[in-house]
Write an enzyme that holds these catalytic residues in place. Structure first.
Site, short mmCIF file in Angstrom:
data_model
loop_
_atom_site.label_atom_id
_atom_site.label_comp_id
_atom_site.label_asym_id
_atom_site.label_seq_id
_atom_site.Cartn_x
_atom_site.Cartn_y
_atom_site.Cartn_z
N TYR A 131 -4.98 -0.40 -2.66
CA TYR A 131 -5.08 -0.54 -1.20
C TYR A 131 -6.50 -0.27 -0.71
CZ TYR A 131 -0.23 -1.61 -0.50
OH TYR A 131 0.98 -2.28 -0.50
N CYS B 255 5.11 15.38 6.04
CA CYS B 255 5.51 15.66 7.43
C CYS B 255 5.56 14.33 8.17
CB CYS B 255 4.50 16.61 8.08
SG CYS B 255 2.92 15.84 8.43
N CYS C 4 -1.54 18.76 6.52
CA CYS C 4 -0.52 19.70 6.03
C CYS C 4 -0.59 19.83 4.52
CB CYS C 4 0.87 19.20 6.46
SG CYS C 4 1.54 17.91 5.39
N HIS D 263 5.36 -6.42 7.95
CA HIS D 263 5.11 -5.60 6.76
C HIS D 263 4.10 -4.49 6.99
CE1 HIS D 263 6.52 -9.27 4.21
NE2 HIS D 263 7.53 -8.62 4.77
N ASN E 160 0.64 -25.84 4.62
CA ASN E 160 0.39 -25.18 3.33
C ASN E 160 -0.42 -26.11 2.45
OD1 ASN E 160 0.75 -23.85 0.70
ND2 ASN E 160 2.32 -22.65 1.78
N THR F 55 2.50 -19.38 3.47
CA THR F 55 3.39 -18.43 2.82
C THR F 55 4.22 -19.14 1.76
OG1 THR F 55 5.09 -16.74 3.14
CG2 THR F 55 5.15 -18.62 4.64
N SER F 56 4.47 -18.43 0.67
CA SER F 56 5.10 -19.07 -0.51
C SER F 56 6.61 -18.98 -0.48
CB SER F 56 4.61 -18.38 -1.79
OG SER F 56 5.00 -17.00 -1.73
N ARG G 19 -8.44 -3.33 -1.20
CA ARG G 19 -8.13 -4.34 -0.18
C ARG G 19 -8.71 -3.95 1.18
NH1 ARG G 19 -1.88 -4.98 -0.39
NH2 ARG G 19 -2.21 -6.62 1.15
C1 BV8 Z 1 14.06 -5.37 2.04
C2 BV8 Z 1 3.46 -4.98 1.20
C3 BV8 Z 1 16.10 -4.19 2.25
C4 BV8 Z 1 2.32 -4.90 2.10
C5 BV8 Z 1 4.95 -6.82 0.80
C6 BV8 Z 1 15.69 -6.84 -5.73
C7 BV8 Z 1 15.44 -5.49 -5.52
C8 BV8 Z 1 14.92 -5.02 -4.31
C9 BV8 Z 1 14.63 -5.92 -3.27
C10 BV8 Z 1 14.88 -7.25 -3.52
C11 BV8 Z 1 15.40 -7.73 -4.71
N1 BV8 Z 1 15.51 -9.08 -4.62
C12 BV8 Z 1 15.07 -9.48 -3.40
C13 BV8 Z 1 14.71 -8.38 -2.72
C14 BV8 Z 1 14.19 -8.34 -1.38
C15 BV8 Z 1 12.68 -8.17 -1.47
C16 BV8 Z 1 12.10 -9.52 -1.90
O1 BV8 Z 1 12.05 -10.44 -1.12
N2 BV8 Z 1 11.63 -9.60 -3.18
C17 BV8 Z 1 11.06 -10.85 -3.67
C18 BV8 Z 1 9.85 -10.56 -4.56
C19 BV8 Z 1 12.14 -11.61 -4.42
N3 BV8 Z 1 12.26 -7.83 -0.14
C20 BV8 Z 1 12.15 -6.53 0.20
O2 BV8 Z 1 12.29 -5.61 -0.58
C21 BV8 Z 1 11.89 -6.29 1.68
N4 BV8 Z 1 12.75 -5.24 2.12
O3 BV8 Z 1 14.62 -6.37 1.68
O4 BV8 Z 1 14.69 -4.22 2.39
C22 BV8 Z 1 16.51 -2.93 2.89
C23 BV8 Z 1 17.27 -3.00 4.06
C24 BV8 Z 1 17.69 -1.81 4.64
C25 BV8 Z 1 17.33 -0.58 4.09
C26 BV8 Z 1 16.52 -0.54 2.94
C27 BV8 Z 1 16.11 -1.70 2.32
C28 BV8 Z 1 10.45 -5.83 1.88
C29 BV8 Z 1 9.51 -6.99 1.65
C30 BV8 Z 1 8.07 -6.57 1.99
C31 BV8 Z 1 7.34 -6.35 0.71
N5 BV8 Z 1 5.94 -6.01 1.00
N6 BV8 Z 1 3.71 -6.38 0.91
C32 BV8 Z 1 1.12 -5.39 1.37
O5 BV8 Z 1 0.66 -4.69 0.46
O6 BV8 Z 1 0.63 -6.47 1.73
S1 BV8 Z 1 5.25 -8.42 0.35
C33 BV8 Z 1 3.82 -9.29 0.08
O7 BV8 Z 1 4.26 -10.65 -0.12
C34 BV8 Z 1 2.89 -9.36 1.30
O8 BV8 Z 1 3.40 -8.69 2.42
C35 BV8 Z 1 2.84 -10.87 1.58
O9 BV8 Z 1 2.64 -11.10 2.91
C36 BV8 Z 1 4.20 -11.24 1.15
C37 BV8 Z 1 4.52 -12.70 1.02
O10 BV8 Z 1 3.50 -13.31 0.27
P1 BV8 Z 1 2.76 -14.55 0.99
O11 BV8 Z 1 2.20 -14.05 2.27
O12 BV8 Z 1 3.70 -15.71 1.06
O13 BV8 Z 1 1.56 -14.83 0.01
P2 BV8 Z 1 1.61 -15.63 -1.37
O14 BV8 Z 1 0.37 -15.29 -2.13
O15 BV8 Z 1 2.96 -15.41 -2.01
O16 BV8 Z 1 1.56 -17.17 -0.94
C38 BV8 Z 1 0.38 -17.68 -0.34
C39 BV8 Z 1 0.74 -19.05 0.16
O17 BV8 Z 1 -0.36 -19.55 0.92
C40 BV8 Z 1 1.00 -20.05 -0.95
O18 BV8 Z 1 2.11 -20.87 -0.59
C41 BV8 Z 1 -0.28 -20.90 -0.98
O19 BV8 Z 1 -0.02 -22.25 -1.34
C42 BV8 Z 1 -0.70 -20.84 0.47
N7 BV8 Z 1 -2.14 -20.96 0.72
C43 BV8 Z 1 -3.16 -20.43 -0.01
N8 BV8 Z 1 -4.34 -20.71 0.60
C44 BV8 Z 1 -4.05 -21.41 1.72
C45 BV8 Z 1 -2.65 -21.59 1.80
N9 BV8 Z 1 -2.05 -22.25 2.79
C46 BV8 Z 1 -2.85 -22.78 3.75
N10 BV8 Z 1 -4.19 -22.65 3.76
C47 BV8 Z 1 -4.81 -21.99 2.76
N11 BV8 Z 1 -6.16 -21.87 2.80
ZN ZN Z 2 1.58 15.96 6.65
#
Ligand code: BV8
Ligand code: ZN
Length: 237
Positions: free
Chosen positions: A65, A128, A147, A117, A210, A185-186, A68
């Protein structure tokens, strides 16, 4: 169906919702998560962006992080962010739903944002309830709260619930908008990715921006291929 069709729909729409991902920040110089090369030292986000990874090795997760944060701090919003801010200012009902944590949308001037996110500038104490926004680099990793507790990044990790209010606003906008844009987004991460089908099923016109086809492409009425900065500048023109 082409950019002309998309421009016409955009001009007509009174209510617009936009879902963006890492691809919209790519032209600002921020690497995406899943494009070739990945985000960092070939780790997958699913391996590092989890409470378990943080518990196991808070320093490693913070190195990712902090890397980043240093990158984003020196990046600027690109024409895609700027065009989205123009759209926000010009539409009666508008919501920019972002999966990104860089807050470049805000720096470009967008006002109506649902941040699904969290933010890379937010921190939260694991001991805390203290939370804060810290823009500067940290003296030590992992950073500590007054703390003595370890601070964690204020982002949503895999397996963690999305912020309730942000999600509700995003879902309401996606299921009531006349026009839904999904860009850079993918379609891998849920529940954010589910907003596209929800919008489509609620009767919205769906436009995807995209570089390549994704899991969202089939749900889109119009798929615009190219860099978000170029396409959004054309759409907003
Ligand atoms: C939830 C953190 C429930 C911040 C991120 C099994 C076990 C546990 C969970 C799961 C499971 N199976 C499924 C899940 C759900 C899980 C999930 O979806 N997993 C996936 C991997 C299958 N989701 C979760 O866990 C979510 N929470 O479900 O909670 C719950 C409910 C109640 C109580 C408790 C729990 C939480 C999801 C959030 C995860 N955190 N990041 C950080 O560090 O950034 S996710 C991470 O991926 C980022 O946030 C990012 O934004 C996100 C998505 O990625 P993209 O933005 O799409 O980026 P990517 O690289 O993938 O794609 C880029 C795209 O851009 C491509 O298409 C490319 O072609 C295109 N591109 C590139 N350049 C350009 C372009 N397009 C246009 N112009 C360009 N120039
Ligand atoms: Zn604290």
């Amino acid at each position: 169906m082409s950019i002309e069709q998309a421009k016409e729909w955009l001009a007509q729409a009174e209510s617009v919702a936009v879902l963006i991902g890492a691809g919209v920040s790519a032209e600002s110089g921020i690497p995406t998560f899943r494009d070739s090369g990945g985000l960092w030292r070939n780790f997958r986000p699913e391996d590092l962006a989890t409470p378990q990874a943080f518990h196991r090795d808070p320093t490693l997760v913070w190195e990712w992080y902090e890397w980043r944060r240093n990158l984003v701090r020196n990046c600027r919003p690109n024409p895609a962010h700027e065009a989205l801010a123009v759209l926000d200012a010009g539409k009666p009902r508008f919501l920019l739903i972002t999966q990104n944590v860089d807050r470049l949308e805000e720096r470009a001037g967008a006002k109506r944002i649902a941040r699904l996110h969290g933010s890379i500038w937010d921190v939260r104490c694991t001991a805390c309830s203290h939370s804060d926004i810290i823009y500067g680099p940290f003296e030590e990793l992992p950073p500590r709260c007054g703390c003595g507790g370890i601070l964690r990044p204020g982002v949503v990790w895999f397996g963690e619930a999305l912020p309730r209010q942000q999600w509700d606003a995003a879902y309401r906008a996606a299921t009531t908008a006349e026009l839904f844009l999904v860009a850079g987004t993918s379609a891998v991460v849920y529940p954010a990715a589910g907003l596209v089908a929800a919008a489509r099923d609620s009767g919205a016109r769906v436009i995807e921006v995209n570089l390549e086809a994704t899991g969202h492409t089939l749900a889109a009425h119009v798929a615009l291929r190219g860099p978000a900065g170029v396409i959004f500048r054309e759409l907003a023109a």
